[in-house]
Design an enzyme around this catalytic site. Sequence first.
Site, PDB file in Angstrom:
ATOM      1  N   GLN A  81       2.918   9.942   0.933  1.00 17.73           N
ATOM      2  CA  GLN A  81       4.207   9.249   1.088  1.00 17.73           C
ATOM      3  C   GLN A  81       5.132   9.492  -0.095  1.00 17.73           C
ATOM      4  O   GLN A  81       6.317   9.145  -0.050  1.00 17.73           O
ATOM      5  CB  GLN A  81       3.994   7.739   1.236  1.00 17.73           C
ATOM      6  CG  GLN A  81       3.333   7.344   2.554  1.00 17.73           C
ATOM      7  CD  GLN A  81       3.219   5.840   2.661  1.00 17.73           C
ATOM      8  OE1 GLN A  81       2.268   5.248   2.162  1.00 17.73           O
ATOM      9  NE2 GLN A  81       4.198   5.207   3.296  1.00 17.73           N
ATOM     10  N   HIS A 100      -4.756   1.699   7.347  1.00 19.79           N
ATOM     11  CA  HIS A 100      -3.381   2.208   7.467  1.00 19.79           C
ATOM     12  C   HIS A 100      -3.168   3.346   6.469  1.00 19.79           C
ATOM     13  O   HIS A 100      -2.626   4.399   6.812  1.00 19.79           O
ATOM     14  CB  HIS A 100      -2.394   1.048   7.233  1.00 19.79           C
ATOM     15  CG  HIS A 100      -0.947   1.440   7.250  1.00 19.79           C
ATOM     16  ND1 HIS A 100      -0.067   1.025   8.229  1.00 19.79           N
ATOM     17  CD2 HIS A 100      -0.214   2.211   6.398  1.00 19.79           C
ATOM     18  CE1 HIS A 100       1.135   1.534   7.982  1.00 19.79           C
ATOM     19  NE2 HIS A 100       1.075   2.256   6.871  1.00 19.79           N
ATOM     20  N   GLU A 101      -3.609   3.132   5.216  1.00 19.97           N
ATOM     21  CA  GLU A 101      -3.423   4.153   4.171  1.00 19.97           C
ATOM     22  C   GLU A 101      -4.329   5.364   4.408  1.00 19.97           C
ATOM     23  O   GLU A 101      -3.932   6.509   4.174  1.00 19.97           O
ATOM     24  CB  GLU A 101      -3.688   3.555   2.779  1.00 19.97           C
ATOM     25  CG  GLU A 101      -2.803   2.357   2.411  1.00 19.97           C
ATOM     26  CD  GLU A 101      -1.327   2.608   2.613  1.00 19.97           C
ATOM     27  OE1 GLU A 101      -0.874   3.764   2.467  1.00 19.97           O
ATOM     28  OE2 GLU A 101      -0.607   1.650   2.949  1.00 19.97           O
ATOM     29  N   HIS A 109      -2.766   7.620   6.737  1.00 22.41           N
ATOM     30  CA  HIS A 109      -1.724   8.442   6.108  1.00 22.41           C
ATOM     31  C   HIS A 109      -2.288   9.744   5.568  1.00 22.41           C
ATOM     32  O   HIS A 109      -1.731  10.820   5.799  1.00 22.41           O
ATOM     33  CB  HIS A 109      -1.077   7.680   4.934  1.00 22.41           C
ATOM     34  CG  HIS A 109       0.110   6.860   5.324  1.00 22.41           C
ATOM     35  ND1 HIS A 109       1.218   7.394   5.945  1.00 22.41           N
ATOM     36  CD2 HIS A 109       0.376   5.543   5.161  1.00 22.41           C
ATOM     37  CE1 HIS A 109       2.113   6.435   6.155  1.00 22.41           C
ATOM     38  NE2 HIS A 109       1.625   5.295   5.694  1.00 22.41           N
ATOM     39  N   CYS A 158       5.625   0.014   7.375  1.00 21.06           N
ATOM     40  CA  CYS A 158       5.297   1.179   6.555  1.00 21.06           C
ATOM     41  C   CYS A 158       6.493   1.536   5.672  1.00 21.06           C
ATOM     42  O   CYS A 158       7.629   1.522   6.141  1.00 21.06           O
ATOM     43  CB  CYS A 158       4.958   2.350   7.465  1.00 21.06           C
ATOM     44  SG  CYS A 158       4.512   3.851   6.581  1.00 21.06           S
ATOM     45  N   LEU A 159       6.222   1.858   4.402  1.00 21.43           N
ATOM     46  CA  LEU A 159       7.321   2.189   3.487  1.00 21.43           C
ATOM     47  C   LEU A 159       8.027   3.493   3.880  1.00 21.43           C
ATOM     48  O   LEU A 159       9.146   3.729   3.449  1.00 21.43           O
ATOM     49  CB  LEU A 159       6.802   2.287   2.041  1.00 21.43           C
ATOM     50  CG  LEU A 159       6.300   0.966   1.434  1.00 21.43           C
ATOM     51  CD1 LEU A 159       5.823   1.189   0.008  1.00 21.43           C
ATOM     52  CD2 LEU A 159       7.385  -0.101   1.468  1.00 21.43           C
ATOM     53  N   GLY A 181       0.844  -1.196   0.000  1.00 18.74           N
ATOM     54  CA  GLY A 181       0.000   0.000   0.000  1.00 18.74           C
ATOM     55  C   GLY A 181       0.874   1.239   0.000  1.00 18.74           C
ATOM     56  O   GLY A 181       1.991   1.215   0.534  1.00 18.74           O
TER      57      GLY A 181
END
Length: 193
Positions: free
Chosen positions: A48, A132-133, A136, A90-91, A43
């Site tokens: 991000q 989660h996204e 963000h 997380c990226l 994701g």
Amino acid sequence: MEIINFPHPTLRHPSKPVVRVDAELREIVAEMFDLMYKAKGIGLAANQVNLPLQLFVINLAAEKGKGEEMVFINPVVSSPKGSAEANEGCLSLAGVEAMVSRPDQIHVSAYDLAGNQIEQTFKGFLARVIQHEYDHIKGVMFIDRVSESEKRLIEGEIEEFELEFEAARAAGSIGSDEDINKYIREIEDRYCN
Ligand code: ZN
């Protein structure tokens, strides 16, 4: 386009809705998928990649040509039900993992890349990734949702990201808060008005 890391200010900025689903937005989405696959992620939210827009992409297969590519534009999550706990990463905090408790089921209203409205209920792991996204784009990160005891376990790793950020800023590769706020307003003028 590149993935920005915690604690970059764009990750903390509540993103605004986009007003058009056009060729430019579709190009952004294609680049986001490419970056996500390169990072072996499942994701990725627009902020991000330093774009403060209400948009995120998901593919649980983490690989181009496999699984299902999902795009959520201007999403609204509602009707949370149940509760489940699982490990998240997380990226923008690569390598950091912690247990996060979230509702197990949610309803999502959003637009897809064709501009069609999506109304769907999600459960289980996919519901977790969507939440989660969705966090963000509201400026929230998963480390904000971990317990105090879990947080102590990852404190050192988080501090490393903070030190790296300060070093990058000192070296001039990341601008001042003022520069970043000006950039965010420019992006909002372009895509959100
Ligand atoms: Zn993330």
